[in-house]
Design a protein around this motif. Sequence first.
Motif, mmCIF file in Angstrom:
data_model
loop_
_atom_site.group_PDB
_atom_site.id
_atom_site.type_symbol
_atom_site.label_atom_id
_atom_site.label_comp_id
_atom_site.label_asym_id
_atom_site.label_seq_id
_atom_site.Cartn_x
_atom_site.Cartn_y
_atom_site.Cartn_z
ATOM 1 N N MET A 75 0.834 -1.206 0.000
ATOM 2 C CA MET A 75 0.000 0.000 0.000
ATOM 3 C C MET A 75 0.868 1.256 0.000
ATOM 4 O O MET A 75 0.556 2.241 -0.685
ATOM 5 C CB MET A 75 -0.939 0.010 1.198
ATOM 6 C CG MET A 75 -2.115 -0.933 1.055
ATOM 7 S SD MET A 75 -3.389 -0.673 2.299
ATOM 8 C CE MET A 75 -2.519 -1.145 3.789
ATOM 9 N N GLU A 76 1.956 1.242 0.765
ATOM 10 C CA GLU A 76 2.834 2.408 0.840
ATOM 11 C C GLU A 76 3.453 2.722 -0.517
ATOM 12 O O GLU A 76 3.424 3.871 -0.971
ATOM 13 C CB GLU A 76 3.934 2.154 1.871
ATOM 14 C CG GLU A 76 5.022 3.239 1.916
ATOM 15 C CD GLU A 76 4.509 4.609 2.333
ATOM 16 O OE1 GLU A 76 5.040 5.619 1.844
ATOM 17 O OE2 GLU A 76 3.563 4.654 3.172
ATOM 18 N N VAL A 77 4.010 1.709 -1.180
ATOM 19 C CA VAL A 77 4.656 1.973 -2.461
ATOM 20 C C VAL A 77 3.625 2.308 -3.535
ATOM 21 O O VAL A 77 3.882 3.124 -4.432
ATOM 22 C CB VAL A 77 5.576 0.796 -2.866
ATOM 23 C CG1 VAL A 77 4.769 -0.418 -3.314
ATOM 24 C CG2 VAL A 77 6.562 1.209 -3.948
ATOM 25 N N ALA A 78 2.424 1.724 -3.450
ATOM 26 C CA ALA A 78 1.365 2.080 -4.397
ATOM 27 C C ALA A 78 0.932 3.529 -4.188
ATOM 28 O O ALA A 78 0.719 4.274 -5.167
ATOM 29 C CB ALA A 78 0.172 1.138 -4.214
ATOM 30 N N TYR A 79 0.815 3.923 -2.917
ATOM 31 C CA TYR A 79 0.432 5.314 -2.611
ATOM 32 C C TYR A 79 1.468 6.295 -3.158
ATOM 33 O O TYR A 79 1.133 7.313 -3.773
ATOM 34 C CB TYR A 79 0.284 5.468 -1.106
ATOM 35 C CG TYR A 79 0.050 6.896 -0.644
ATOM 36 C CD1 TYR A 79 -1.171 7.525 -0.852
ATOM 37 C CD2 TYR A 79 1.072 7.608 -0.006
ATOM 38 C CE1 TYR A 79 -1.368 8.837 -0.447
ATOM 39 C CE2 TYR A 79 0.877 8.907 0.414
ATOM 40 C CZ TYR A 79 -0.336 9.526 0.187
ATOM 41 O OH TYR A 79 -0.529 10.814 0.597
#
Length: 315
Positions: A308-312
């Motif tokens: 989720m962090e890298v997608a965000y």
Amino acid sequence: MARYTPPLRDIQFVLHELLDVEGTLKALPPYAETNRELIDQVVEEGGKFCAEVLFPLNRSGDEEGCRWSEGGVVTTPKGFKQAWEQFKAGGWPTLTCDPQYGGQGLPAAVGIAFQEMMNSGNQAWAMYPGLTHGAYDCLHAHGTPEQKALYIPKLVSGDWTGTMCLTEPHCGTDLGLLRTKAEPRADGSYRITGTKIFISSGEHDLAENIVHLVLARLPDAPAGTKGISLFIVPKFVPNADGSLGARNGVKCARLEEKMGIHANATCVMDLDGASGWLVGEPNKGLNAMFVMMNAARIGVGMQSLGLMEVAYQNS
């Protein structure tokens, strides 16, 4: 162009402002000397490894995938083995492990922060050390003193890796139906025969040995989950001094397909009279394996958070 910047300030906020990790840890004797400065230094250096070494291999690794060849040999994507050597050289496998076996003894909270960043950088690669640490946890909790002395230092150093072998072709997640057999031998070992599927990190070229933790049934075992035992089944049977001995009767029959995780070797593992050694008590294998399964549940949470962090960031 995809990018990843470790969210150091967010991690520090959770560790320090929200959880007061330093204050909490100082009350615990093993962590009395662990302070905020040390925690931040470790997390910052871990972020560099994840962003500079792992992340550049993420897309190329998924596009290339692992490759299976005759004899059950599995080759990981270009750069993965070199990243593993850097991982070992930096001492990252030892981070939260017991100092008695070569670990640094840092708190689990630091390991979790590093795990999140590894999953942001390259989730498929991160599964190799993730499964290994789960095997370490299981043997640390349930292994005999001899098993601990023989296997744990090699898992801690990253010289050997680990797996968990549960699922079988006919029963999916219903472990009460598993058929893999464990027949006792005169020397105290067991003859393990059966097939396991969807075994993450089941075969690869990153480490010199792979320690499989295998669920199987003894001849007189009760039906259902109450009749399951746990066994150490190494790829190479180690000698008493930890050096590699004979090749064991366990091999990768083929690779499975998992969308987005092509760079982690998801294997069908055939056990053909492989030598195994009992972990914990007979017919209590699930009790021991749940140590590793619970670690895997936290690992899945870190996969989700990391992705989720890298997608965000890239959105």
